[in-house]
Structures are given as structure tokens and as C-alpha cells.
Design a protein around this motif. Structure first.
Motif, PDB file in Angstrom:
ATOM      1  N   ASP A  20       0.807  -1.221   0.000  1.00 40.93           N
ATOM      2  CA  ASP A  20       0.000   0.000   0.000  1.00 40.93           C
ATOM      3  C   ASP A  20       0.836   1.265   0.000  1.00 40.93           C
ATOM      4  O   ASP A  20       0.339   2.329  -0.338  1.00 40.93           O
ATOM      5  CB  ASP A  20      -0.927   0.025   1.220  1.00 40.93           C
ATOM      6  CG  ASP A  20      -2.048  -1.000   1.114  1.00 40.93           C
ATOM      7  OD1 ASP A  20      -2.359  -1.428  -0.015  1.00 40.93           O
ATOM      8  OD2 ASP A  20      -2.596  -1.376   2.161  1.00 40.93           O
ATOM      9  N   SER A  21       2.089   1.168   0.437  1.00 41.23           N
ATOM     10  CA  SER A  21       2.923   2.368   0.525  1.00 41.23           C
ATOM     11  C   SER A  21       4.379   2.010   0.251  1.00 41.23           C
ATOM     12  O   SER A  21       4.786   0.854   0.356  1.00 41.23           O
ATOM     13  CB  SER A  21       2.795   2.998   1.913  1.00 41.23           C
ATOM     14  OG  SER A  21       3.337   2.117   2.888  1.00 41.23           O
ATOM     15  N   VAL A  22       5.152   3.020  -0.065  1.00 40.66           N
ATOM     16  CA  VAL A  22       6.583   2.823  -0.287  1.00 40.66           C
ATOM     17  C   VAL A  22       7.271   2.368   1.001  1.00 40.66           C
ATOM     18  O   VAL A  22       8.056   1.414   0.976  1.00 40.66           O
ATOM     19  CB  VAL A  22       7.234   4.098  -0.862  1.00 40.66           C
ATOM     20  CG1 VAL A  22       8.747   3.972  -0.909  1.00 40.66           C
ATOM     21  CG2 VAL A  22       6.678   4.385  -2.251  1.00 40.66           C
ATOM     22  N   PRO A  23       6.983   2.994   2.166  1.00 41.59           N
ATOM     23  CA  PRO A  23       7.611   2.489   3.395  1.00 41.59           C
ATOM     24  C   PRO A  23       7.246   1.029   3.695  1.00 41.59           C
ATOM     25  O   PRO A  23       8.078   0.263   4.177  1.00 41.59           O
ATOM     26  CB  PRO A  23       7.078   3.415   4.491  1.00 41.59           C
ATOM     27  CG  PRO A  23       6.739   4.686   3.785  1.00 41.59           C
ATOM     28  CD  PRO A  23       6.244   4.242   2.434  1.00 41.59           C
ATOM     29  N   GLY A  24       6.015   0.633   3.395  1.00 48.09           N
ATOM     30  CA  GLY A  24       5.614  -0.751   3.595  1.00 48.09           C
ATOM     31  C   GLY A  24       6.383  -1.698   2.696  1.00 48.09           C
ATOM     32  O   GLY A  24       6.818  -2.771   3.130  1.00 48.09           O
ATOM     33  N   ALA A  25       6.575  -1.305   1.444  1.00 47.06           N
ATOM     34  CA  ALA A  25       7.345  -2.124   0.503  1.00 47.06           C
ATOM     35  C   ALA A  25       8.808  -2.192   0.932  1.00 47.06           C
ATOM     36  O   ALA A  25       9.443  -3.245   0.847  1.00 47.06           O
ATOM     37  CB  ALA A  25       7.227  -1.559  -0.903  1.00 47.06           C
ATOM     38  N   ASP A  26       9.349  -1.065   1.423  1.00 40.63           N
ATOM     39  CA  ASP A  26      10.729  -1.056   1.912  1.00 40.63           C
ATOM     40  C   ASP A  26      10.896  -1.998   3.104  1.00 40.63           C
ATOM     41  O   ASP A  26      11.872  -2.742   3.189  1.00 40.63           O
ATOM     42  CB  ASP A  26      11.153   0.357   2.316  1.00 40.63           C
ATOM     43  CG  ASP A  26      11.400   1.270   1.124  1.00 40.63           C
ATOM     44  OD1 ASP A  26      11.572   0.758  -0.002  1.00 40.63           O
ATOM     45  OD2 ASP A  26      11.432   2.495   1.336  1.00 40.63           O
TER      46      ASP A  26
END
Length: 76
Positions: A20-26
Motif C-alpha cells: 500500500d505504501s513505499v515504506p511498507g514495501a521497503d
């Protein structure tokens, strides 16, 4: 053999499409990388994760935690 080694990357790549978000993917990528590092160092991931999650609360903010990395755990 090579196909078997890259299969986890292909599986993870498909899963990251639904972050859902770039921080989540990171965060997912960091955890995935640590688990593969465990595998490369012949460290059982679940045992390593249990060790890290019991040791981290004992540390102060800003303490050096490199001794908790999988490749250092393999030398124990």
C-alpha cells in the motif's frame, strides 16, 4: 538449480506489487533480505528472529546492533 534460487525473488516481486505504501514495501524488502541472509549463512530464520526480538528490547536507542545480524549469528 538457478531457477530454484531466483524463484523467491519472483514470488516476492509479485507480492510487492500489492504494497500500500513505499515504506511498507521497503520494510518488506528489508525483512525478505534478512531472511535470505539467514539462509545464505545457514542460520535457521525463526531461531534468529526469536533471538533478535528478545535482544533488541534490552538495548538502548542508538546502540550498535551489528552483532545481531544473521552473518554474525552464524559465528556463535
Amino acid at each position: 538449480m538457478i531457477e530454484r534460487e531466483i524463484r523467491p525473488f519472483a514470488t516476492a516481486r509479485k507480492a510487492w506489487l500489492f504494497s500500500d505504501s513505499v515504506p511498507g514495501a521497503d520494510a518488506s524488502a528489508v525483512i525478505y533480505s534478512l531472511m535470505l541472509t539467514c539462509r545464505a549463512c545457514n542460520v535457521e530464520p525463526y531461531a534468529w528472529l526469536r533471538h533478535v526480538l528478545t535482544e533488541l528490547p534490552k538495548r538502548q536507542a542508538g546502540d550498535d546492533v551489528t552483532d545481531l545480524l544473521p552473518f554474525n549469528h552464524a559465528n556463535r
